[in-house]
Design a protein around this motif. Structure first.
Motif, PDB file in Angstrom:
ATOM      1  N   TYR A  44      63.965  48.162  37.235  1.00 18.41           N
ATOM      2  CA  TYR A  44      62.982  48.637  38.198  1.00 18.41           C
ATOM      3  C   TYR A  44      61.714  47.797  38.090  1.00 18.41           C
ATOM      4  N   TRP A  45      61.095  47.616  39.239  1.00 16.94           N
ATOM      5  CA  TRP A  45      59.798  46.952  39.281  1.00 16.94           C
ATOM      6  C   TRP A  45      58.766  48.003  39.629  1.00 16.94           C
ATOM      7  N   LEU A  46      57.770  48.113  38.770  1.00 19.82           N
ATOM      8  CA  LEU A  46      56.716  49.117  38.967  1.00 19.82           C
ATOM      9  C   LEU A  46      55.409  48.390  39.243  1.00 19.82           C
ATOM     10  N   GLU A  47      54.683  48.857  40.240  1.00 16.78           N
ATOM     11  CA  GLU A  47      53.418  48.206  40.541  1.00 16.78           C
ATOM     12  C   GLU A  47      52.339  49.201  40.952  1.00 16.78           C
ATOM     13  N   ALA A  48      51.123  48.916  40.517  1.00 12.61           N
ATOM     14  CA  ALA A  48      49.962  49.683  40.957  1.00 12.61           C
ATOM     15  C   ALA A  48      48.837  48.693  41.217  1.00 12.61           C
ATOM     16  N   GLU A  49      48.076  48.948  42.285  1.00  9.33           N
ATOM     17  CA  GLU A  49      46.935  48.074  42.574  1.00  9.33           C
ATOM     18  C   GLU A  49      45.761  48.914  43.051  1.00  9.33           C
ATOM     19  N   SER A  50      44.606  48.341  42.920  1.00 14.06           N
ATOM     20  CA  SER A  50      43.411  49.023  43.404  1.00 14.06           C
ATOM     21  C   SER A  50      42.362  47.976  43.756  1.00 14.06           C
ATOM     22  N   GLU A  51      41.477  48.347  44.642  1.00 16.78           N
ATOM     23  CA  GLU A  51      40.412  47.424  45.008  1.00 16.78           C
ATOM     24  C   GLU A  51      39.081  48.150  44.873  1.00 16.78           C
ATOM     25  N   LEU A  52      38.141  47.529  44.203  1.00 18.55           N
ATOM     26  CA  LEU A  52      36.829  48.139  44.002  1.00 18.55           C
ATOM     27  C   LEU A  52      35.754  47.064  44.055  1.00 18.55           C
ATOM     28  N   LYS A  99      30.632  42.005  38.192  1.00 17.49           N
ATOM     29  CA  LYS A  99      30.115  40.730  37.708  1.00 17.49           C
ATOM     30  C   LYS A  99      29.602  39.839  38.836  1.00 17.49           C
ATOM     31  N   LEU A 100      30.145  40.025  40.037  1.00 17.00           N
ATOM     32  CA  LEU A 100      29.753  39.187  41.161  1.00 17.00           C
ATOM     33  C   LEU A 100      29.064  40.035  42.211  1.00 17.00           C
ATOM     34  N   GLU A 101      28.046  39.460  42.810  1.00 15.26           N
ATOM     35  CA  GLU A 101      27.309  40.182  43.835  1.00 15.26           C
ATOM     36  C   GLU A 101      28.088  40.189  45.140  1.00 15.26           C
ATOM     37  N   ASP A 102      28.087  41.316  45.840  1.00 13.95           N
ATOM     38  CA  ASP A 102      28.751  41.436  47.147  1.00 13.95           C
ATOM     39  C   ASP A 102      30.192  40.937  47.112  1.00 13.95           C
ATOM     40  N   ALA A 103      30.875  41.216  46.060  1.00 10.68           N
ATOM     41  CA  ALA A 103      32.260  40.754  45.953  1.00 10.68           C
ATOM     42  C   ALA A 103      33.158  41.936  45.602  1.00 10.68           C
ATOM     43  N   SER A 104      34.397  41.799  46.037  1.00  8.98           N
ATOM     44  CA  SER A 104      35.342  42.855  45.699  1.00  8.98           C
ATOM     45  C   SER A 104      36.128  42.457  44.440  1.00  8.98           C
ATOM     46  N   ARG A 105      36.757  43.426  43.865  1.00 11.97           N
ATOM     47  CA  ARG A 105      37.535  43.199  42.649  1.00 11.97           C
ATOM     48  C   ARG A 105      38.914  43.795  42.860  1.00 11.97           C
ATOM     49  N   HIS A 106      39.933  42.947  42.757  1.00 12.30           N
ATOM     50  CA  HIS A 106      41.321  43.420  42.873  1.00 12.30           C
ATOM     51  C   HIS A 106      41.875  43.589  41.476  1.00 12.30           C
ATOM     52  N   VAL A 107      42.377  44.783  41.199  1.00  9.12           N
ATOM     53  CA  VAL A 107      43.036  44.981  39.913  1.00  9.12           C
ATOM     54  C   VAL A 107      44.487  45.337  40.169  1.00  9.12           C
ATOM     55  N   GLY A 108      45.360  44.801  39.352  1.00  6.04           N
ATOM     56  CA  GLY A 108      46.784  45.060  39.539  1.00  6.04           C
ATOM     57  C   GLY A 108      47.519  45.162  38.223  1.00  6.04           C
ATOM     58  N   TYR A 109      48.554  45.981  38.236  1.00  6.15           N
ATOM     59  CA  TYR A 109      49.424  46.099  37.074  1.00  6.15           C
ATOM     60  C   TYR A 109      50.854  46.142  37.573  1.00  6.15           C
ATOM     61  N   SER A 110      51.726  45.396  36.917  1.00  3.14           N
ATOM     62  CA  SER A 110      53.145  45.538  37.245  1.00  3.14           C
ATOM     63  C   SER A 110      53.974  45.389  35.986  1.00  3.14           C
ATOM     64  N   ALA A 111      55.129  46.013  36.005  1.00  3.25           N
ATOM     65  CA  ALA A 111      56.028  45.938  34.853  1.00  3.25           C
ATOM     66  C   ALA A 111      57.465  45.994  35.331  1.00  3.25           C
TER      67      ALA A 111
END
Lengths: 178, 269
Positions: free
Chosen positions: B238-246, B250-262
């Motif tokens: 199985y491939w498991l994935e979770a992502e989020s955007e916030l 650290k950077l001004e006016d920038a988004s941050r993509h976080v991801g995890y998969s296993a």
């Protein structure tokens, strides 16, 4: 001291009754027959077999036998023990190899008889209850099969159950004799 | 269809194609086994970036950030590394008994800007951010933190290799990831920067997509403790994935993509 060894008539009578009910000359016995079937396959390897007792809830209770390539150089036969999937999960992965007592070589085609006394290890420590005897077989370049036979412990009355394997196992017969 | 229409149509198709690709690309590692016995045990692992799990059809996975942790927390060498057209490969010898974590953690910055009218893309770490020339136009940056994991066990499963870093999206096993069986449920806790990730969408896809009509993914949501429960209907990889955007801290006016998969193996009993 001599006074304590001397039994009352009542005690003698009680002992007589106990002896009649369960003579201690004959130990109760769990006897198992496991048939390794002859298979018409191009490449045949003897199966790895694990035989154990689980509670009626499925918890591992007691290993009885493990037949595998136990005498290969560098312990190489242990590489395939994980193919006995259920046994590996319930017990095998917790063991350190070589294991003492219940492990031995793979068995050839035919019927193999194992007997265990209720007076000796490992069954002398088995608490009263409902159990299942599990036989799991896995064969290199072949398949896997598992058979469960229920029984009750201790052995108060004769219990005879059997099952037929379809692939990796043949006739499995469990006889418990008081 | 006029030439003008054709061009517009092609452009539309191109746009759709690009956006689909951006969403669909999946990075993964696929181990040859996850449950092993014996004295001498090895796993060989494929790594790829593809549209469909677990097929090699797009890019090999870069292994520069690969880290293998032994059951006692030692760093283990990823041997025989090779990169092919569509996949990367490496081997790990499992000397210690217990559970190993194979991880690729990428943390960095993605930038897009215009220089002399030409659109440029840049990817690097925070330390390298000065490589972006001064005075560029239309600079937009985003931060990414992605973690890919695989777990393999020789002998009995152990918990020593699971470490919470407190950075990015992480999975903290409640059920051991090398003790997964069809018909049973598993629980995993997700953490975002070390804190429970509540309401996080977790997607689970079983292998063999090519041999069925639908992807049949399970999409689950973590509870307030960041815990998700997954029932494995069938055995398989199985491939498991979770992502989020916030928002980036650290950077001004920038988004941050976080991801995890296993990649998780579910065995039949």
């Amino acid at each position: 001291m001599s006074k304590r060894l001397f039994m009352t008539l009542k005690q003698w009578m009680a002992l007589g009754l106990m002896t009649a009910a369960a003579p201690f000359s004959a130990a109760a016995e769990l006897a198992l027959e496991v048939e390794i079937p002859r298979l018409q396959v191009a490449e045949y390897h003897r199966p790895y077999v694990a035989i154990w007792i689980e509670t009626d809830k499925g918890a591992h209770q007691q290993n009885l036998a493990l037949w595998f390539d136990h005498d290969m150089d560098d312990n190489e036969g242990t590489k395939w023990l994980k193919d006995l999937r259920l046994w590996w999960r319930r017990s095998g992965r917790e063991e350190s190899f070589p294991v003492d007592g219940y492990a031995g070589a793979t068995r050839p085609v035919g019927t193999h008889r194992l007997t265990f006394s209720d007076q000796q290890a490992p069954l002398n420590a088995l608490p009263p209850g409902k159990y299942k005897l599990v036989v799991e077989a896995a064969r290199e370049v072949g398949g896997r099969e598992m058979i469960r036979l229920p029984f009750e412990w201790p052995i108060n009355t004769p219990q005879n159950t059997s099952a037929e394997g379809e692939h990796e196992l043949g006739h499995i017969q469990l006889n418990l004799n008081p | 269809m006029t030439v003008k229409n054709l061009a517009a149509c092609a452009l539309a198709l191109l746009t759709v194609g690009v956006s689909l690709q951006a969403q669909a690309h999946r990075a993964w590692m696929l181990p040859s086994a996850t449950v092993l016995s014996g004295d001498e045990a090895w796993v060989t692992v494929d790594g790829a970036i593809s549209n469909s799990v677990f097929y090699f059809e797009h890019h090999p996975l870069r292994l520069d950030q690969l880290e293998v942790r032994s059951p006692s927390g030692k760093s283990v060498e990823a041997q025989n590394q090779a990169q092919g057209m569509y996949r990367s490969v490496f081997d790990v010898e499992l000397v210690e008994d217990g559970t190993y974590t194979l991880e690729i953690h990428n943390n960095g910055v993605f930038a897009r800007y215009k220089l002399d009218g030409e659109t440029k893309r840049w990817r690097g770490t925070f330390d390298e951010i000065d490589e972006i020339p001064d005075g560029v136009d239309d600079l937009s940056m985003s931060e990414t933190d992605r973690r890919i994991q695989v777990f393999v066990t020789k002998g009995a499963p152990t918990p020593g290799t699971f470490k919470v870093r407190g950075e990015g999206l992480e999975m903290q096993p409640i059920t051991h990831p090398n003790d997964l069986f069809a018909g049973e449920a598993a629980q995993f806790r997700f953490l975002l920067d070390g804190k429970a990730a509540a309401g996080l969408e977790v997607t689970v896809i079983r292998d063999g997509i090519r041999y069925r009509d639908q992807v049949n993914e399970q999409v689950l949501k973590t509870n307030e403790d960041g815990v998700v429960e997954i029932l494995w209907d069938e055995p398989g990889m199985y491939w498991l994935e979770a992502e989020s955007e916030l928002d980036s801290k650290k950077l001004e006016d920038a988004s941050r993509h976080v991801g995890y998969s296993a990649t998780l193996e579910v065995l039949p009993l």
